[in-house]
Design an enzyme around this catalytic site. Structure first.
Site, mmCIF file in Angstrom:
data_model
loop_
_atom_site.group_PDB
_atom_site.id
_atom_site.type_symbol
_atom_site.label_atom_id
_atom_site.label_comp_id
_atom_site.label_asym_id
_atom_site.label_seq_id
_atom_site.Cartn_x
_atom_site.Cartn_y
_atom_site.Cartn_z
ATOM 1 N N ARG A 51 -50.092 15.092 -20.502
ATOM 2 C CA ARG A 51 -51.513 15.092 -20.882
ATOM 3 C C ARG A 51 -52.191 13.765 -20.562
ATOM 4 N NH1 ARG A 51 -50.493 16.650 -26.955
ATOM 5 N NH2 ARG A 51 -48.981 15.044 -26.461
ATOM 6 N N LYS A 148 -32.218 22.134 -24.227
ATOM 7 C CA LYS A 148 -31.971 22.469 -25.626
ATOM 8 C C LYS A 148 -32.984 21.751 -26.510
ATOM 9 C CE LYS A 148 -29.039 19.026 -27.564
ATOM 10 N NZ LYS A 148 -28.020 18.610 -28.440
ATOM 11 N N HIS A 178 -26.111 19.580 -20.809
ATOM 12 C CA HIS A 178 -25.644 18.580 -19.837
ATOM 13 C C HIS A 178 -24.132 18.389 -19.887
ATOM 14 C CE1 HIS A 178 -26.076 15.931 -23.338
ATOM 15 N NE2 HIS A 178 -25.153 15.200 -22.763
ATOM 16 N N LYS A 182 -20.753 17.566 -16.602
ATOM 17 C CA LYS A 182 -19.805 16.455 -16.555
ATOM 18 C C LYS A 182 -18.640 16.783 -15.627
ATOM 19 C CE LYS A 182 -20.863 14.432 -21.027
ATOM 20 N NZ LYS A 182 -21.180 13.076 -20.587
ATOM 21 N N GLU A 216 -19.631 10.440 -32.229
ATOM 22 C CA GLU A 216 -20.662 9.473 -31.872
ATOM 23 C C GLU A 216 -20.543 8.261 -32.786
ATOM 24 O OE1 GLU A 216 -24.559 11.550 -30.602
ATOM 25 O OE2 GLU A 216 -23.639 12.840 -32.097
ATOM 26 N N ASP A 235 -27.131 21.136 -33.744
ATOM 27 C CA ASP A 235 -27.400 20.154 -32.702
ATOM 28 C C ASP A 235 -26.224 20.005 -31.728
ATOM 29 O OD1 ASP A 235 -29.150 18.117 -31.641
ATOM 30 O OD2 ASP A 235 -27.723 16.632 -32.373
ATOM 31 N N HIS A 240 -22.813 22.205 -27.264
ATOM 32 C CA HIS A 240 -21.787 21.447 -26.536
ATOM 33 C C HIS A 240 -20.364 21.873 -26.908
ATOM 34 C CE1 HIS A 240 -25.160 19.119 -25.408
ATOM 35 N NE2 HIS A 240 -25.171 18.291 -26.428
ATOM 36 N N LYS A 331 -21.619 11.853 -36.615
ATOM 37 C CA LYS A 331 -22.323 10.598 -36.354
ATOM 38 C C LYS A 331 -21.597 9.462 -37.065
ATOM 39 C CE LYS A 331 -26.149 12.593 -34.669
ATOM 40 N NZ LYS A 331 -26.468 12.480 -33.243
HETATM 41 P P1 NAP Z 1 -40.862 13.157 -25.457
HETATM 42 O O1 NAP Z 1 -40.347 11.785 -25.175
HETATM 43 O O2 NAP Z 1 -41.624 13.393 -26.710
HETATM 44 O O3 NAP Z 1 -41.772 13.598 -24.217
HETATM 45 C C1 NAP Z 1 -42.573 14.727 -24.218
HETATM 46 C C2 NAP Z 1 -43.362 14.811 -22.919
HETATM 47 O O4 NAP Z 1 -44.168 15.992 -22.956
HETATM 48 C C3 NAP Z 1 -44.303 13.650 -22.676
HETATM 49 O O5 NAP Z 1 -44.349 13.385 -21.293
HETATM 50 C C4 NAP Z 1 -45.650 14.186 -23.158
HETATM 51 O O6 NAP Z 1 -46.655 13.468 -22.522
HETATM 52 C C5 NAP Z 1 -45.542 15.645 -22.714
HETATM 53 N N1 NAP Z 1 -46.347 16.597 -23.485
HETATM 54 C C6 NAP Z 1 -46.363 16.756 -24.835
HETATM 55 N N2 NAP Z 1 -47.228 17.736 -25.179
HETATM 56 C C7 NAP Z 1 -47.787 18.187 -24.037
HETATM 57 C C8 NAP Z 1 -48.746 19.189 -23.727
HETATM 58 N N3 NAP Z 1 -49.367 19.905 -24.684
HETATM 59 N N4 NAP Z 1 -49.059 19.405 -22.429
HETATM 60 C C9 NAP Z 1 -48.473 18.685 -21.465
HETATM 61 N N5 NAP Z 1 -47.543 17.737 -21.673
HETATM 62 C C10 NAP Z 1 -47.206 17.482 -22.952
HETATM 63 O O7 NAP Z 1 -39.692 14.221 -25.456
HETATM 64 P P2 NAP Z 1 -38.244 14.101 -24.738
HETATM 65 O O8 NAP Z 1 -37.333 13.331 -25.621
HETATM 66 O O9 NAP Z 1 -38.411 13.642 -23.340
HETATM 67 O O10 NAP Z 1 -37.739 15.612 -24.793
HETATM 68 C C11 NAP Z 1 -38.237 16.625 -23.945
HETATM 69 C C12 NAP Z 1 -37.448 17.903 -24.190
HETATM 70 O O11 NAP Z 1 -36.093 17.699 -23.860
HETATM 71 C C13 NAP Z 1 -37.455 18.372 -25.642
HETATM 72 O O12 NAP Z 1 -37.392 19.771 -25.678
HETATM 73 C C14 NAP Z 1 -36.158 17.798 -26.187
HETATM 74 O O13 NAP Z 1 -35.685 18.552 -27.279
HETATM 75 C C15 NAP Z 1 -35.268 17.960 -24.977
HETATM 76 N N6 NAP Z 1 -34.131 17.043 -24.953
HETATM 77 C C16 NAP Z 1 -34.332 15.702 -24.923
HETATM 78 C C17 NAP Z 1 -33.252 14.853 -24.853
HETATM 79 C C18 NAP Z 1 -33.429 13.356 -24.784
HETATM 80 O O14 NAP Z 1 -32.420 12.663 -24.610
HETATM 81 N N7 NAP Z 1 -34.635 12.832 -24.895
HETATM 82 C C19 NAP Z 1 -31.936 15.372 -24.820
HETATM 83 C C20 NAP Z 1 -31.761 16.759 -24.835
HETATM 84 C C21 NAP Z 1 -32.867 17.584 -24.898
HETATM 85 P P3 NAP Z 1 -48.172 13.398 -23.096
HETATM 86 O O15 NAP Z 1 -48.074 13.016 -24.538
HETATM 87 O O16 NAP Z 1 -48.878 12.399 -22.234
HETATM 88 O O17 NAP Z 1 -48.715 14.768 -22.902
#
Ligand code: NAP
Length: 483
Positions: A51, A148, A178, A182, A216, A235, A240, A331
């Site tokens: 956004r 996930k 993921h 591995k 972890e 989780d 996993h 954890k």
């Molecule tokens: P995050 O850091 O909160 O990032 C979310 C992204 O989505 C940002 O780029 C945000 O940018 C965008 N966004 C949010 N609302 C939006 C909307 N209405 N329209 C368009 N873009 C939007 O989340 P994340 O940690 O990267 O996680 C992303 C997904 O991967 C989630 O489902 C999470 O459960 C999963 N996941 C993450 C990890 C990890 O290590 N981080 C691991 C496994 C799974 P703007 O605010 O600028 O829109």
């Protein structure tokens, strides 16, 4: 060992949530690594969306910083950073609004592979899938990648699957766990199905039990409130640990083909017996050195959410009857480690004096750290003085055996390239996810109904004493979590 890099076809990849944590830490560094080794063709293009208002240059600046932080060696040594950044562009899209979809449609090329990576909250999956279809951006061959959590329980997983399937067929949906990317996990399949050595032994006649540990060392600091709504069972175990269990227990598929492999995994989940409450231990870590307890970090002094689970699982089929699988994850344990330990039965008749601390043969498949495989064997202790036995490990750390190639690959880069190639073998199918929830749901419901509280354990240890007892009751013991 020299690895062959086979370039993938030209592709247009749209990353939703491209400024988020996952995209900056894993997805884009993964793509960059593939670019530096020559797997990504010159014609490949990547569009980031979110956004926030920014232009291409600002987005490239954000990603440049991320690559310098999360892929520093490749960014600094290959001289390819700027060329990779030229492949990136940015379109501002609020998934819930109308802006940007036309730009995305105009960006796509008719002959390139189309892939959409949804690195956003699962609550947006259905909306994005529908918009991609309505705006003519998705084609019958396009791929959609989701992360996930795949639901919170069976009902929500079904709803999520249904919302994706309204716009995409199952053969287009890539659900990432993921762990499946591995090296060692795939090696588990190679070990089992490319060698004749193991299959005759891979059953309850020869295997006493299997331990699967994902430990972890960190707690839930910083994301405690979010974590407290899910817990270790949802989780970690539902995805996993279940995947590792499936790959260890599955029958040989007739072919190494996505649906043949996934059919066999689903059969394992469907063969899982209900777990008796006495065969599960739930835990929360206590405060140590003023670092705070799980409840402190969760922000709820009465939280009943588990951040540790150990359980004894029986796979009810001919191969595994009588061989329990012990799963453990938590954890704030001694170290960050993930491994599968296959413990073989003792010889039927021992002709040598019994060793102190005899542990017997075990095959240890390490996922992290130091991906590799170890075979624990018994030999004669060297030197004179009679026949004394000792245990030694035949050890193969992949980084030593295979060189830098094994080190450099992250699970994400492999999985993203599989998406472009159209290979779903290492991705979870919808029915697999739903079967896992169907098995997990009654366990969580039982906890809620019984209102029993998790037991507490020392941060930095091996988990609650009850988890040790879970194995001791069967005359077994966990392999120590190694620091
Ligand atoms: P995050 O850091 O909160 O990032 C979310 C992204 O989505 C940002 O780029 C945000 O940018 C965008 N966004 C949010 N609302 C939006 C909307 N209405 N329209 C368009 N873009 C939007 O989340 P994340 O940690 O990267 O996680 C992303 C997904 O991967 C989630 O489902 C999470 O459960 C999963 N996941 C993450 C990890 C990890 O290590 N981080 C691991 C496994 C799974 P703007 O605010 O600028 O829109």
């Amino acid at each position: 060992m020299v690895s062959r890099v086979i370039p993938v076809d030209p592709f247009d990849l749209i990353i939703f949530g491209a400024t988020g944590d996952l995209a900056r830490r894993k997805i884009l560094p993964g793509l960059f690594h593939r670019f530096t080794v020559g797997q990504m063709p010159e014609e490949a293009r990547i569009v980031g969306t979110a956004r926030s208002e920014m232009d291409n240059d600002a987005f490239r600046g954000v990603i440049r910083d991320s690559l310098l932080e999360f892929a520093p060696r490749a960014a600094e040594q290959t001289g390819l950073l700027e060329r990779f950044l030229e492949k990136l562009s940015y379109v501002c899209v609020d998934v819930k609004g109308d802006q940007g979809w036309g730009d995305l449609a105009g960006f796509m090329r008719p002959d390139a592979v189309r892939a959409f990576y949804l690195s956003v909250s699962p609550s947006l999956f259905g909306e994005i899938a529908a918009r991609l279809n309505e705006n003519g951006i998705a084609t019958p061959d396009s791929r959609i990648v989701v992360e996930k959590p795949f639901g919170h329980d069976l009902a929500s997983a079904r709803a999520l699957n249904a919302s994706l399937r309204q716009s995409f067929d199952e053969h287009q949906i890539y659900r990432i766990d993921h762990y499946l990317g591995k090296e060692t996990v795939q090696n588990l399949m190679a070990l089992r199905f490319a060698n004749s050595l193991w299959e005759p032994l891979w059953n309850s006649t020869h295997i006493d039990h299997v331990q699967i540990t994902v430990a972890e060392s960190l707690g839930v600091e910083g994301r405690g409130e979010y974590y407290d709504r899910s817990g270790a069972m949802r989780d970690m175990v539902q995805n996993h640990l279940m995947q590792l269990l499936c790959l260890t227990a599955m029958e040989p598929p007739s072919r190494f083909q996505p649906n043949a492999v996934r059919d066999e995994k689903v059969k394992v989940i469907e063969a899982l017996e209900p777990v008796a409450p006495s065969d599960i231990v739930r835990g929360q870590y206590r405060d140590r050195n003023g670092e705070g307890s799980y409840r402190d970090h969760a922000g709820d002094p009465n939280s009943q959410t588990e951040c540790f689970v150990a359980m004894k699982v029986n796979v009810g089929n001919w191969r595994w009857a009588g061989t329990p699988f012990y799963l453990r994850t938590g954890k704030k344990l001694r170290a960050r480690t993930s491994e599968i330990v296959v413990v073989f039965r003792d010889p039927p008749h021992m002709i040598f004096p019994k060793m102190e601390k005899h542990r017997g043969n075990a095959l240890i498949i390490r996922l992290q750290p130091d991906e590799g495989i170890t075979l624990r064997t018994t030999i004669k202790e060297p030197g004179p003085g009679g026949m004394r036995l000792a245990e030694v490990s035949l050890d193969m750390t992949f980084a030593d055996a295979l060189g830098s190639h094994a080190e450099a690959q992250d699970a994400y880069e492999r999985l993203i390239m599989d998406v472009i190639r159209g290979d779903q073998t290492l991705f979870m199918r919808g029915d697999e996810v739903e079967s896992a929830w169907a098995w997990i749901d009654p366990i969580i419901k039982g906890w809620e109904e019984s209102e029993t509280a998790p037991v507490s354990y020392d941060a930095g240890g091996s988990g609650p004493d009850d988890a040790l007892m879970l194995l001791h009751r069967g005359g077994r013991r966990w392999r120590e979590i190694e620091v």
